[in-house]
Design a protein around this motif. Structure first.
Motif, PDB file in Angstrom:
ATOM      1  N   ASN A 142      21.413  46.318 145.872  1.00  0.00           N
ATOM      2  CA  ASN A 142      19.819  46.131 145.676  1.00  0.00           C
ATOM      3  C   ASN A 142      19.966  44.643 145.052  1.00  0.00           C
ATOM      4  O   ASN A 142      18.715  44.114 145.308  1.00  0.00           O
ATOM      5  CB  ASN A 142      19.212  47.222 145.295  1.00  0.00           C
ATOM      6  CG  ASN A 142      18.800  48.404 145.985  1.00  0.00           C
ATOM      7  OD1 ASN A 142      17.719  48.230 146.679  1.00  0.00           O
ATOM      8  ND2 ASN A 142      19.775  49.484 146.090  1.00  0.00           N
ATOM      9  N   ASP A 186      11.028  43.378 157.850  1.00  0.00           N
ATOM     10  CA  ASP A 186       9.820  43.565 157.332  1.00  0.00           C
ATOM     11  C   ASP A 186       9.227  44.649 158.519  1.00  0.00           C
ATOM     12  O   ASP A 186       9.172  43.878 159.770  1.00  0.00           O
ATOM     13  CB  ASP A 186       9.115  42.875 157.107  1.00  0.00           C
ATOM     14  CG  ASP A 186       9.228  42.192 155.644  1.00  0.00           C
ATOM     15  OD1 ASP A 186       9.116  42.678 154.617  1.00  0.00           O
ATOM     16  OD2 ASP A 186      10.015  41.093 155.409  1.00  0.00           O
ATOM     17  N   CYS A 214      16.868  49.672 151.006  1.00  0.00           N
ATOM     18  CA  CYS A 214      15.584  49.476 151.737  1.00  0.00           C
ATOM     19  C   CYS A 214      14.375  50.108 150.984  1.00  0.00           C
ATOM     20  O   CYS A 214      14.612  51.089 150.122  1.00  0.00           O
ATOM     21  CB  CYS A 214      15.721  50.085 153.265  1.00  0.00           C
ATOM     22  SG  CYS A 214      16.718  49.440 154.410  1.00  0.00           S
ATOM     23  N   TYR A 245      10.445  51.173 150.917  1.00  0.00           N
ATOM     24  CA  TYR A 245       9.262  52.015 151.479  1.00  0.00           C
ATOM     25  C   TYR A 245       7.998  51.980 150.946  1.00  0.00           C
ATOM     26  O   TYR A 245       8.088  52.171 149.530  1.00  0.00           O
ATOM     27  CB  TYR A 245       9.856  53.227 152.008  1.00  0.00           C
ATOM     28  CG  TYR A 245       9.622  54.355 150.977  1.00  0.00           C
ATOM     29  CD1 TYR A 245       8.488  55.096 150.701  1.00  0.00           C
ATOM     30  CD2 TYR A 245      10.835  54.740 150.229  1.00  0.00           C
ATOM     31  CE1 TYR A 245       8.461  56.183 149.605  1.00  0.00           C
ATOM     32  CE2 TYR A 245      10.742  55.658 149.251  1.00  0.00           C
ATOM     33  CZ  TYR A 245       9.467  56.468 148.946  1.00  0.00           C
ATOM     34  OH  TYR A 245       9.701  57.238 148.067  1.00  0.00           O
ATOM     35  N   LEU A 253       8.282  49.258 155.495  1.00  0.00           N
ATOM     36  CA  LEU A 253       9.787  49.464 155.388  1.00  0.00           C
ATOM     37  C   LEU A 253      10.126  47.812 155.280  1.00  0.00           C
ATOM     38  O   LEU A 253       9.709  47.036 155.984  1.00  0.00           O
ATOM     39  CB  LEU A 253      10.428  50.119 156.244  1.00  0.00           C
ATOM     40  CG  LEU A 253      10.310  51.789 156.418  1.00  0.00           C
ATOM     41  CD1 LEU A 253      10.977  52.339 157.811  1.00  0.00           C
ATOM     42  CD2 LEU A 253      11.004  52.439 155.449  1.00  0.00           C
ATOM     43  N   SER A 254      11.288  47.784 154.388  1.00  0.00           N
ATOM     44  CA  SER A 254      11.635  46.397 154.377  1.00  0.00           C
ATOM     45  C   SER A 254      13.293  46.513 153.653  1.00  0.00           C
ATOM     46  O   SER A 254      13.437  47.453 153.042  1.00  0.00           O
ATOM     47  CB  SER A 254      10.818  45.394 153.395  1.00  0.00           C
ATOM     48  OG  SER A 254      10.823  45.798 152.165  1.00  0.00           O
ATOM     49  N   GLY A 255      14.291  45.684 154.057  1.00  0.00           N
ATOM     50  CA  GLY A 255      15.279  45.600 153.438  1.00  0.00           C
ATOM     51  C   GLY A 255      16.452  45.158 154.277  1.00  0.00           C
ATOM     52  O   GLY A 255      15.936  44.073 155.172  1.00  0.00           O
ATOM     53  N   ASN A 307      18.402  44.635 157.693  1.00  0.00           N
ATOM     54  CA  ASN A 307      18.185  45.210 158.982  1.00  0.00           C
ATOM     55  C   ASN A 307      19.210  46.132 159.625  1.00  0.00           C
ATOM     56  O   ASN A 307      18.936  47.015 160.361  1.00  0.00           O
ATOM     57  CB  ASN A 307      18.086  43.756 159.999  1.00  0.00           C
ATOM     58  CG  ASN A 307      17.402  44.294 161.166  1.00  0.00           C
ATOM     59  OD1 ASN A 307      16.244  44.617 161.221  1.00  0.00           O
ATOM     60  ND2 ASN A 307      17.997  44.049 162.501  1.00  0.00           N
ATOM     61  N   ASN A 363      20.259  48.377 158.325  1.00  0.00           N
ATOM     62  CA  ASN A 363      19.920  49.834 158.135  1.00  0.00           C
ATOM     63  C   ASN A 363      18.670  50.246 158.317  1.00  0.00           C
ATOM     64  O   ASN A 363      18.141  51.439 157.846  1.00  0.00           O
ATOM     65  CB  ASN A 363      20.101  50.028 156.266  1.00  0.00           C
ATOM     66  CG  ASN A 363      21.594  49.875 155.878  1.00  0.00           C
ATOM     67  OD1 ASN A 363      22.424  49.922 156.708  1.00  0.00           O
ATOM     68  ND2 ASN A 363      21.556  49.339 154.642  1.00  0.00           N
ATOM     69  N   MET A 364      18.073  49.375 159.029  1.00  0.00           N
ATOM     70  CA  MET A 364      16.531  49.728 159.501  1.00  0.00           C
ATOM     71  C   MET A 364      16.598  50.975 160.315  1.00  0.00           C
ATOM     72  O   MET A 364      15.529  52.101 159.708  1.00  0.00           O
ATOM     73  CB  MET A 364      15.986  48.648 160.458  1.00  0.00           C
ATOM     74  CG  MET A 364      14.596  48.807 160.689  1.00  0.00           C
ATOM     75  SD  MET A 364      14.389  49.530 162.223  1.00  0.00           S
ATOM     76  CE  MET A 364      14.919  48.235 163.237  1.00  0.00           C
ATOM     77  N   ALA A 388      16.763  53.809 157.902  1.00  0.00           N
ATOM     78  CA  ALA A 388      15.668  53.945 156.932  1.00  0.00           C
ATOM     79  C   ALA A 388      14.257  54.451 157.696  1.00  0.00           C
ATOM     80  O   ALA A 388      13.606  55.252 157.158  1.00  0.00           O
ATOM     81  CB  ALA A 388      15.431  52.634 156.446  1.00  0.00           C
TER      82      ALA A 388
END
Length: 965
Positions: free
Chosen positions: A424, A563, A607, A609, A622-624, A626, A628-629, A632
């Motif tokens: 993170n 995003d 990610c 939320y 959600l964001s983080g 990609n 892991n999109m 997530a």
């Protein structure tokens, strides 16, 4: 490794007429994601540069390595006051006749030196009247706000400065074609500063001080410093200074301070944005190169602060919510301790999976608990802060937080948490690269704290090598019974005494005058930057999923971040239960995962939320990373569609909610927000439209959560690298679309009209008031009005160069903060409204109202000001760039207003043809002689109620009325 490179800049990169070349050395660090260059000019001036080509603008910081730490003991607050005076001009601008002005300024300086030693109140008043009279003579030559005018003329945004313990920092966000003019102005400012307009600006500092009196957070921080650093300025003096010292300023001390610390070998210029570093450093050398360094540069040094042998308790009181702060002293920010402390802070509190998050916040054992690190040049403070539940003692909150630190010391945490913390931190680093301000902040911190750039860049790598054993050992050795505990309790603070208002004769604004320096700046003609407006047919892709959901898509070809938002067209206007459901979701799990399991899973995926509810929409975001999109999104869909309530968690949640609402009544700014909502919308408004305590207690929590999975058809917004068709399939699988919502039709919040002058007042016990004058004649906004609205806002009420700021603060010293604006409605069909805004001392209220109304009813006509406002707007629009996820939001915003194009194009095209006559007509038709509702938060006992009653009927509101409970 630090690499040293040499760049040979041609004559053209320095001066068009130069016939020689200059060589500049710069340092870089291998693996630096910001690709920072650090130059050192011959006079010692540091220049940090980092290129980010997202938009043709440049964030600039000029950081001076001095702050309140270096204030003389007899005139604390000096560094901060000097920061204010740096905006008043130089030997070249801010004056129409320096030769005639200087003797008067010298006399004012001498009189203040005598004034500060006079103790008899009557004699002080008479002496101040002499200073005021002399200031009137000097003011004939003073041209206020020339600095602000120059910044406006080059299209600068966010013109500001701040002072802290170790730093005074001056900030401008400029178009990248204005770097030469910016450097010219700043170099003159830092080498030829003149102290003028002293006593009116001192009033602005008084106002800032009085505003701070209402902040319990300020009291807590001061109390913590006193106990943790009792022999060091971090604890013995504050940045704003003492009341006694503010009453007795010394221009002599300020000048001495300026000449001691404002020298090139104590300053760094930090630049981030779209520019050529080679040319930038040459330009800076051109203007700053003649700045003479100090050969005797030093700062006060202090003996090491002794470690505490046992914890020390202290208490502050006030109206705001109770809390408790624990603070430990550590080495300076540039030490390797900072790596471990940052790691430990995230292990304890990261918002999702930290020990305090899991053990205290999630099970609602406290209202909230968290940790943080403040690294300064001499010492670092590790902070743990907690708020109690209803009926809970602060001592219990303290013990619970200490127990989590003891758990860390015993090594009772999973190593997977350490891996997640690192992941993170890397995510936040990548996100930070998109912000020019974030880049300059990092540069500034490194310079001020004496930290090598190699040390900054290497932090993540060093942290990746920290072991669990090292964390545990560090915690055992340092987190002992050697902390300071500050209890913030409810109570009446009898120590608060505001600085009384001295008599000040308004100084002339001299708007018909201008310096040659200003003229040259305004008339400079750099190569113009062409605007780029959003084309909603080209800058995003649109589609429709098989389940009927609309798709708004923009590809990210830059990095591996994404995003995503699912936007549902239902909000608080449909159901006041929605916000409660979104808030309660944070405390529940599903049949197969606990709430803690879910938060940990998101944290391990790197990610974030959120479920947010506004008046007319609900967003699942959600964001983080990609990659892991999909995981997530699947996790989010399962979470919302299978959220499982339970009586125990819901009852605790209701308790926290009700306490949070009650706590809000003690916060001045929140009270004013509640009052404004009531004053503008009436009793049915977004602030009051909440479930009552009785409704909360009687509600079925599972039915509340069910609303979140029955929101109807959504619009999918996505910015990332996943191809559109693949995205649609992934979303459809993880988040099916319900075609119709089960929620009732919306009942829109509607602004009330103003038909007569009236006063609505709500109580708050403070030494100042918050006030807005609200006007709504129910005029519908149209896009054709946008250009004149924008220009009027910039000219009349927008920033430091606007009429309101000049007249109320600069000329009369009536307020620290003042402004006025037209409200462009968010949705088609809503009216446009007008507001003024001011924070001022109670005893200045009558003067503020009088002067504001003079401006409203007779708007000053200043052609030069209009030209500058127009020039500033044109340059700001030309250099604005809407990129990434913001393009998708801009499309939705325009659509809500009934537009299918970028409104900035209309404004930009129309601005050149607008005249003063257009603004005068606009003012007469829209703000002059109109019926205003005066919305005031303050203490009636300290206000001139006779004046308010003459304005119109006075309506007294209670806190219960404006909050709705």
């Amino acid at each position: 490794m630090m690499n040293c490179k040499t760049i040979m800049l041609s004559a053209l990169s320095l001066l068009a007429t130069a016939t020689w070349a200059q060589s500049y050395h710069y340092e870089t660090v291998k693996g630096d994601p910001m690709q920072t260059r650090i130059y050192t000019l011959p006079n010692g001036l540091k220049v940090y540069t980092s290129v980010n080509k997202e938009k043709p603008r440049l964030q600039t910081y000029i950081a001076v390595r001095t702050g309140s730490r270096n204030d003389p003991k007899e005139t604390t607050g000096l560094a901060h006051y000097l920061e204010h005076l740096m905006f008043k001009g130089t030997t070249h601008f801010g004056t129409s006749n320096l030769a005639a002005e200087q003797p008067l300024l010298d006399s004012i300086e001498n009189r203040f030196e005598q004034y500060r030693h006079i103790t008899d109140p009557v004699a002080r008043k008479r002496w101040y009247e002499k200073i005021d009279s002399l200031s009137q003579l000097a003011a004939k030559y003073n041209i206020p706000n020339e600095y602000d005018k120059m910044m406006a003329s080059i299209g600068s945004e966010g013109s500001n400065a701040y002072t802290s313990n170790d730093v005074t920092c001056y900030q401008e966000d400029i178009p990248n074609n204005e770097i030469d003019t910016w450097a010219k102005i700043q170099a003159d400012r830092f080498q030829n500063m003149v102290i003028r307009g002293f006593h009116t600006e001192l009033e602005a500092v008084y106002e800032e001080y009085n505003i701070g009196l209402s902040s319990d957070g300020n009291k807590e921080w001061t109390a913590l410093g006193k106990k943790l650093y009792p022999t060091h300025p971090y604890g013995t003096q504050t940045t704003i200074g003492t009341q006694e010292h503010l009453k007795n300023p010394s221009i002599v001390n300020i000048k001495n301070y300026f000449h001691r610390y404002y020298v090139p070998n104590n300053v760094a210029i930090c630049l981030a944005g779209d520019f050529d570093p080679n040319k930038a450093v040459a330009t800076i050398d051109k203007y700053f190169g003649s700045w003479k360094p100090s050969t005797t540069l030093s700062r006060p040094e202090y003996a090491p602060v002794a470690d505490l042998k046992q914890h020390v308790d202290t208490t502050v009181v006030g109206q705001e919510a109770e809390n408790v702060i624990l603070g430990w002293k550590f080495d300076k920010a540039a030490s390797d301790q900072s790596d471990t402390l940052s790691f430990i802070s995230d292990l304890l509190s990261n918002g999702k999976a930290g020990l305090m998050d899991v053990d205290l916040n999630q099970p609602m054992k406290v209202m909230s608990a968290g940790t943080g690190v403040e690294g300064l040049a001499d010492y670092t403070t590790f902070i743990a802060e907690g708020e109690p539940k209803q009926g809970q003692k602060l001592e219990e909150v303290r013990d619970l937080m200490l127990a989590e630190i003891e758990k860390l010391k015993r090594g009772e945490f999973d190593e997977n948490l350490m891996k997640a913390v690192l992941a993170n931190k890397k995510l936040n680093m990548l996100r930070g690269l998109s912000s020019n301000r974030n880049r300059t902040e990092m540069m500034k911190d490194a310079f001020i704290n004496g930290e090598s750039w190699q040390h900054v860049v290497g932090q993540l790598d060093r942290m990746s090598k920290i072991t669990k054993e090292q964390i545990v050992d560090f915690a055992r050795r340092h987190f002992l019974d050697n902390y300071v505990c500050v209890y913030k309790r409810l109570g009446n603070d009898t120590t608060i005494h505001k600085i009384e208002k001295p008599h000040i004769t308004p100084i002339p604004t001299n708007n018909d005058k201008h310096s040659d320096f200003l003229t040259a700046v305004v008339n400079s003609k750099p190569e113009p930057i062409q605007p780029q407006f959003i084309d909603f047919n080209k800058d995003l892709a649109k589609g429709k999923m098989k389940n009927g959901a609309e798709v708004l898509y923009k590809q990210n070809a830059t990095d591996d971040l994404f995003d995503l938002s699912l936007v549902f067209p239902v909000g608080r206007e449909n159901s006041k239960q929605l916000q409660v459901a979104a808030d309660y979701l944070d405390y529940v799990g599903t049949a197969t995962r606990s709430a803690n399991d879910i938060k940990k899973a998101f944290y391990q995926l790197a990610c974030d939320y959120s479920v947010s509810v506004s008046d007319d929409e609900t967003r699942v975001s959600l964001s983080g990373l990609n990659e892991n999109m999909p995981a997530a999104l699947k996790l989010m869909g399962d979470y919302i569609n299978h959220a499982k309530a339970d009586a125990e968690s819901y009852n605790k949640f209701v308790g926290l909610t009700l306490k949070s609402r009650n706590d809000a009544k003690g916060n001045q700014r929140v009270c004013f927000s509640a009052l404004r909502q009531y004053g503008e919308y009436g009793p049915y408004n977004g602030f009051r439209n909440k479930m009552s305590a009785d409704e909360l207690h009687k509600a079925n929590p599972q039915q509340l959560l069910a609303q979140l999975k029955n929101l109807g058809k959504y619009t999918l917004l996505y910015y990332g690298a996943t191809p559109m068709k693949q995205l649609e399939a992934t979303v459809a699988k993880s988040y099916p679309c319900t075609m119709k919502t089960t929620l009732p039709a919306a009942r829109r919040y509607t602004r009330t009209t103003t038909t007569q002058n009236e006063v609505w007042i709500a109580p708050y016990d403070a030494k100042n008031i918050y006030m807005t004058q609200y006007l709504n004649e129910n005029k519908q906004w149209t896009p054709e009005q946008a250009p004149v609205n924008a220009l009027f806002g910039e000219y009349f009420g927008g920033g430091m160069n606007a009429i309101v700021f000049q007249e109320l603060r600069e000329a009369r010293g009536l307020a620290y903060s003042a402004g006025a604006w037209l409200t462009t409605p968010d949705r088609k069909g809503d009216p446009e409204c007008f507001n003024t805004y001011i924070i001022t001392q109670n005893d200045k209220m009558t003067d503020c109202i009088k002067e504001f109304n003079q401006l409203l009813n007779n708007m000053p006509e200043r052609q030069a000001g209009l030209d500058l406002a127009k020039q500033s707007l044109m340059k700001s629009i030309a250099t604005a760039r809407t990129t990434k996820f913001s393009v998708l939001n801009a499309y939705l915003t325009a659509r809500k207003r009934g537009l299918n194009y970028d409104i900035n194009r209309v404004i930009y095209d129309k601005l050149p043809s607008l005249t003063m006559a257009d603004l005068v007509k606009f003012a007469k038709e829209n703000i002059s002689g109109k019926p205003y509702r005066y919305i005031i938060l303050g203490d009636e006992k300290e206000l001139d109620m006779n004046t308010l009653q003459k304005i119109g009927p006075v309506k007294r509101l209670t806190k219960e009325e404006i909050f709705g409970f």
